[in-house]
Design a protein around this motif. Sequence first.
Motif, PDB file in Angstrom:
ATOM      1  N   GLY A 111       0.915  -1.187  -0.005  1.00 46.18           N
ATOM      2  CA  GLY A 111       0.042  -0.162   0.197  1.00 46.18           C
ATOM      3  C   GLY A 111       0.832   1.295  -0.068  1.00 46.18           C
ATOM      4  N   ASP A 157      -2.327   6.760   0.045  1.00 46.19           N
ATOM      5  CA  ASP A 157      -3.682   6.790  -0.240  1.00 46.19           C
ATOM      6  C   ASP A 157      -4.498   5.521  -0.400  1.00 46.19           C
ATOM      7  N   TYR A 158      -3.825   4.355  -0.965  1.00 44.72           N
ATOM      8  CA  TYR A 158      -4.385   3.247  -1.332  1.00 44.72           C
ATOM      9  C   TYR A 158      -3.671   1.959  -0.578  1.00 44.72           C
ATOM     10  N   VAL A 177      -8.115  -2.899  -5.242  1.00 41.18           N
ATOM     11  CA  VAL A 177      -7.345  -1.698  -4.785  1.00 41.18           C
ATOM     12  C   VAL A 177      -8.252  -1.059  -3.964  1.00 41.18           C
ATOM     13  N   TYR A 178      -7.998  -0.462  -2.741  1.00 42.37           N
ATOM     14  CA  TYR A 178      -9.023   0.255  -1.871  1.00 42.37           C
ATOM     15  C   TYR A 178      -8.415   1.401  -1.506  1.00 42.37           C
ATOM     16  N   SER A 179      -9.293   2.437  -0.942  1.00 39.65           N
ATOM     17  CA  SER A 179      -8.888   3.649  -0.496  1.00 39.65           C
ATOM     18  C   SER A 179      -8.647   3.719   0.852  1.00 39.65           C
ATOM     19  N   THR A 180      -7.539   4.144   1.272  1.00 37.98           N
ATOM     20  CA  THR A 180      -7.226   3.987   2.643  1.00 37.98           C
ATOM     21  C   THR A 180      -8.183   5.134   3.705  1.00 37.98           C
ATOM     22  N   LYS A 192     -11.722   0.813  -4.612  1.00 40.61           N
ATOM     23  CA  LYS A 192     -11.401   1.986  -5.793  1.00 40.61           C
ATOM     24  C   LYS A 192     -11.497   1.187  -7.199  1.00 40.61           C
ATOM     25  N   SER A 216      -0.119   6.882  -6.747  1.00 36.84           N
ATOM     26  CA  SER A 216      -1.185   5.950  -7.089  1.00 36.84           C
ATOM     27  C   SER A 216      -0.844   5.097  -8.116  1.00 36.84           C
ATOM     28  N   VAL A 230      -4.029   3.936 -10.378  1.00 35.27           N
ATOM     29  CA  VAL A 230      -5.196   3.741  -9.807  1.00 35.27           C
ATOM     30  C   VAL A 230      -6.100   4.984 -10.251  1.00 35.27           C
TER      31      VAL A 230
END
Length: 127
Positions: free
Chosen positions: A25, A28-29, A40-43, A49, A70, A86
């Motif tokens: 990670g 941000d992700y 892929v996830y947003s933190t 995402k 990103s 991303v």
Amino acid sequence: MEFQLTQTHLHPSGVQQWHTTVIDGSQDYFAFCSTLSIYVYSTSDFQLKRLIAGHDKCISSLVWCRIRPSQFATASLDGSVCIWDVDNSDDPKVHSINVMSSVYAMDWDPKNSSTLIISTKTSSVYL
């Protein structure tokens, strides 16, 4: 700093257990890989995402770029290495190369953070 872990989702594909370098990670992700997909996830809100499929065989490595928050790279047993962005809404794949051998591990060069170090089944190392 103390963190508390909370399960936010359950994925039927799960997370790989045979390759330990498929979760990473940035600020941000964060991302993890099932066999052929990248989640892929947003933190900030822990929402999915992107869901990316871009390899023909098992994904063996995922590393986040240290200078571009990103972007990350994935490697696969199909011999390909892909760099993803991303935030690119059209096509998240920025670049792809084929090293002609299964990729077992990779990481960004600590002395040159725009260079990937790639190790393959044939014991080749690429920069």
